[in-house]
Design a protein around this motif. Structure first.
Motif, mmCIF file in Angstrom:
data_model
loop_
_atom_site.group_PDB
_atom_site.id
_atom_site.type_symbol
_atom_site.label_atom_id
_atom_site.label_comp_id
_atom_site.label_asym_id
_atom_site.label_seq_id
_atom_site.Cartn_x
_atom_site.Cartn_y
_atom_site.Cartn_z
ATOM 1 N N SER A 7 0.834 -1.198 0.000
ATOM 2 C CA SER A 7 0.000 0.000 0.000
ATOM 3 C C SER A 7 0.874 1.255 0.000
ATOM 4 O O SER A 7 1.791 1.378 0.813
ATOM 5 N N ASP A 8 0.583 2.154 -0.902
ATOM 6 C CA ASP A 8 1.333 3.412 -0.984
ATOM 7 C C ASP A 8 1.138 4.251 0.274
ATOM 8 O O ASP A 8 2.024 4.994 0.669
ATOM 9 N N TYR A 9 -0.024 4.130 0.901
ATOM 10 C CA TYR A 9 -0.303 4.937 2.089
ATOM 11 C C TYR A 9 0.656 4.634 3.238
ATOM 12 O O TYR A 9 0.897 5.479 4.083
ATOM 13 N N GLY A 34 -6.497 10.102 -1.710
ATOM 14 C CA GLY A 34 -7.409 9.788 -0.618
ATOM 15 C C GLY A 34 -7.714 11.056 0.144
ATOM 16 O O GLY A 34 -6.828 11.879 0.375
ATOM 17 N N ASP A 35 -8.972 11.232 0.510
ATOM 18 C CA ASP A 35 -9.358 12.458 1.202
ATOM 19 C C ASP A 35 -8.619 12.643 2.520
ATOM 20 O O ASP A 35 -8.215 13.750 2.859
ATOM 21 N N PHE A 36 -8.426 11.541 3.263
ATOM 22 C CA PHE A 36 -7.754 11.688 4.562
ATOM 23 C C PHE A 36 -6.312 12.135 4.386
ATOM 24 O O PHE A 36 -5.798 12.925 5.173
ATOM 25 N N LEU A 37 -5.639 11.663 3.329
ATOM 26 C CA LEU A 37 -4.259 12.079 3.091
ATOM 27 C C LEU A 37 -4.216 13.543 2.677
ATOM 28 O O LEU A 37 -3.390 14.318 3.174
ATOM 29 N N ARG A 38 -5.101 13.939 1.788
ATOM 30 C CA ARG A 38 -5.156 15.346 1.371
ATOM 31 C C ARG A 38 -5.389 16.260 2.578
ATOM 32 O O ARG A 38 -4.743 17.292 2.727
ATOM 33 N N GLU A 39 -6.307 15.861 3.457
ATOM 34 C CA GLU A 39 -6.612 16.660 4.639
ATOM 35 C C GLU A 39 -5.396 16.751 5.566
ATOM 36 O O GLU A 39 -5.062 17.819 6.069
ATOM 37 N N GLU A 40 -4.727 15.636 5.785
ATOM 38 C CA GLU A 40 -3.556 15.613 6.657
ATOM 39 C C GLU A 40 -2.439 16.511 6.110
ATOM 40 O O GLU A 40 -1.798 17.251 6.859
ATOM 41 N N LEU A 41 -2.233 16.461 4.814
ATOM 42 C CA LEU A 41 -1.215 17.319 4.199
ATOM 43 C C LEU A 41 -1.563 18.790 4.378
ATOM 44 O O LEU A 41 -0.705 19.603 4.749
ATOM 45 N N LEU A 42 -2.818 19.136 4.131
ATOM 46 C CA LEU A 42 -3.240 20.535 4.266
ATOM 47 C C LEU A 42 -3.110 21.019 5.707
ATOM 48 O O LEU A 42 -2.725 22.169 5.937
ATOM 49 N N PRO A 48 -1.229 19.206 -1.579
ATOM 50 C CA PRO A 48 -1.178 17.942 -2.306
ATOM 51 C C PRO A 48 -1.312 18.155 -3.811
ATOM 52 O O PRO A 48 -2.192 18.893 -4.265
ATOM 53 N N VAL A 49 -0.430 17.543 -4.574
ATOM 54 C CA VAL A 49 -0.496 17.577 -6.026
ATOM 55 C C VAL A 49 -0.622 16.106 -6.455
ATOM 56 O O VAL A 49 0.348 15.435 -6.767
ATOM 57 N N ILE A 50 -1.877 15.614 -6.391
ATOM 58 C CA ILE A 50 -2.162 14.197 -6.615
ATOM 59 C C ILE A 50 -3.377 14.106 -7.539
ATOM 60 O O ILE A 50 -4.429 14.656 -7.223
ATOM 61 N N PRO A 51 -3.244 13.434 -8.676
ATOM 62 C CA PRO A 51 -4.410 13.287 -9.545
ATOM 63 C C PRO A 51 -5.478 12.431 -8.869
ATOM 64 O O PRO A 51 -5.166 11.515 -8.110
ATOM 65 N N ARG A 52 -6.738 12.731 -9.159
ATOM 66 C CA ARG A 52 -7.848 11.942 -8.613
ATOM 67 C C ARG A 52 -7.933 10.617 -9.358
ATOM 68 O O ARG A 52 -7.599 10.516 -10.520
ATOM 69 N N LYS A 53 -8.422 9.586 -8.657
ATOM 70 C CA LYS A 53 -8.637 8.267 -9.283
ATOM 71 C C LYS A 53 -9.804 8.326 -10.226
ATOM 72 O O LYS A 53 -10.700 9.061 -10.089
#
Length: 53
Positions: A7-9, A34-42, A48-53
């Motif tokens: 898992s990348d997470y 993932g929303d939780f990762l984006r939130e944690e980064l913010l 976060p510069v991550i394309p959506r799935k």
């Protein structure tokens, strides 16, 4: 960051704990979307510069 079916997470906490200057951006592929990762980064002031799935 991770290999094969891992898992990348799982790599994110280690990346954020690296004792370097505070990053402004987190650039990653769709495996990190993932929303939780984006939130944690913010929360940490990292854009976060991550394309959506």
């Amino acid at each position: 960051m991770t290999c094969g079916e891992a898992s990348d997470y799982n790599a994110v906490p280690g990346l954020l704990a690296i004792p370097v200057y505070k990053p402004r951006l987190f650039i990653a592929d769709k495996g990190y979307d993932g929303d939780f990762l984006r939130e944690e980064l913010l929360i940490h002031g990292i854009r976060p510069v991550i394309p959506r799935k």
